[in-house]
Design a protein around this motif. Sequence first.
Motif, PDB file in Angstrom:
ATOM      1  N   VAL A   1      -7.723 -10.242   1.095  1.00 30.94           N
ATOM      2  CA  VAL A   1      -8.009  -9.120   0.198  1.00 30.94           C
ATOM      3  C   VAL A   1      -8.941  -8.125   0.893  1.00 30.94           C
ATOM      4  O   VAL A   1      -8.764  -6.913   0.765  1.00 30.94           O
ATOM      5  CB  VAL A   1      -8.607  -9.631  -1.137  1.00 30.94           C
ATOM      6  N   ASN A   2      -9.896  -8.625   1.664  1.00 31.99           N
ATOM      7  CA  ASN A   2     -10.813  -7.734   2.380  1.00 31.99           C
ATOM      8  C   ASN A   2     -10.082  -6.867   3.402  1.00 31.99           C
ATOM      9  O   ASN A   2     -10.365  -5.674   3.522  1.00 31.99           O
ATOM     10  CB  ASN A   2     -11.907  -8.539   3.075  1.00 31.99           C
TER      11      ASN A   2
ATOM     12  N   LYS B   1      -3.073   3.649  -2.594  1.00 32.55           N
ATOM     13  CA  LYS B   1      -3.224   2.639  -3.659  1.00 32.55           C
ATOM     14  C   LYS B   1      -2.645   1.330  -3.152  1.00 32.55           C
ATOM     15  O   LYS B   1      -1.585   1.303  -2.531  1.00 32.55           O
ATOM     16  CB  LYS B   1      -2.497   3.045  -4.941  1.00 32.55           C
ATOM     17  N   ALA B   2      -3.324   0.234  -3.462  1.00 31.94           N
ATOM     18  CA  ALA B   2      -2.862  -1.093  -3.042  1.00 31.94           C
ATOM     19  C   ALA B   2      -2.601  -1.951  -4.265  1.00 31.94           C
ATOM     20  O   ALA B   2      -3.299  -1.844  -5.280  1.00 31.94           O
ATOM     21  CB  ALA B   2      -3.910  -1.761  -2.152  1.00 31.94           C
TER      22      ALA B   2
ATOM     23  N   ASN C   1      -7.942  -4.269   1.426  1.00 30.58           N
ATOM     24  CA  ASN C   1      -8.814  -3.239   0.855  1.00 30.58           C
ATOM     25  C   ASN C   1      -9.401  -2.340   1.938  1.00 30.58           C
ATOM     26  O   ASN C   1      -9.583  -1.140   1.728  1.00 30.58           O
ATOM     27  CB  ASN C   1      -9.935  -3.872   0.036  1.00 30.58           C
ATOM     28  N   SER C   2      -9.671  -2.905   3.095  1.00 23.96           N
ATOM     29  CA  SER C   2     -10.245  -2.128   4.186  1.00 23.96           C
ATOM     30  C   SER C   2      -9.278  -1.062   4.694  1.00 23.96           C
ATOM     31  O   SER C   2      -9.642   0.112   4.831  1.00 23.96           O
ATOM     32  CB  SER C   2     -10.650  -3.061   5.326  1.00 23.96           C
TER      33      SER C   2
ATOM     34  N   ILE D   1       0.879  -1.167   0.000  1.00 30.13           N
ATOM     35  CA  ILE D   1       0.000   0.000   0.000  1.00 30.13           C
ATOM     36  C   ILE D   1       0.912   1.212   0.000  1.00 30.13           C
ATOM     37  O   ILE D   1       1.802   1.336   0.847  1.00 30.13           O
ATOM     38  CB  ILE D   1      -0.918   0.031   1.230  1.00 30.13           C
TER      39      ILE D   1
ATOM     40  N   CYS E   1      -6.665   0.132   3.127  1.00 28.97           N
ATOM     41  CA  CYS E   1      -6.393   1.067   2.031  1.00 28.97           C
ATOM     42  C   CYS E   1      -7.546   2.056   1.878  1.00 28.97           C
ATOM     43  O   CYS E   1      -7.335   3.253   1.695  1.00 28.97           O
ATOM     44  CB  CYS E   1      -6.149   0.289   0.738  1.00 28.97           C
ATOM     45  N   GLY E   2      -8.772   1.564   1.981  1.00 27.63           N
ATOM     46  CA  GLY E   2      -9.940   2.440   1.867  1.00 27.63           C
ATOM     47  C   GLY E   2     -10.010   3.464   2.977  1.00 27.63           C
ATOM     48  O   GLY E   2     -10.289   4.643   2.735  1.00 27.63           O
TER      49      GLY E   2
END
Length: 81
Positions: free
Chosen positions: A56-57, A75-76, A60-61, A8, A63-64
């Motif tokens: 992945v969750n 960005k990941a 993404n969490s 990230i 990073c979000g």
Amino acid sequence: MEKRIGTITLLVADRHQSTNINLIISEYADIVLCRQGLPFHDRPVAVIALIVEGTVNQINSICGKLGRLEGVQAKAIVTAS
């Protein structure tokens, strides 16, 4: 779910967000393997790179959450399965 390795990258234009960034990274400390920061004292931006291992969750969490901070771009990149 399967764990993956990823990166990230954060571009931080608002350094006042550092406390919030650190709180979020601490919240996900169990998936953060490495953190490297480059402050660029002569430019209005700092760069933080995270090496992560998680689902992945999870990736993404974090990073979000980081990317929703004002003045922070995130960005990941995640390895394929």
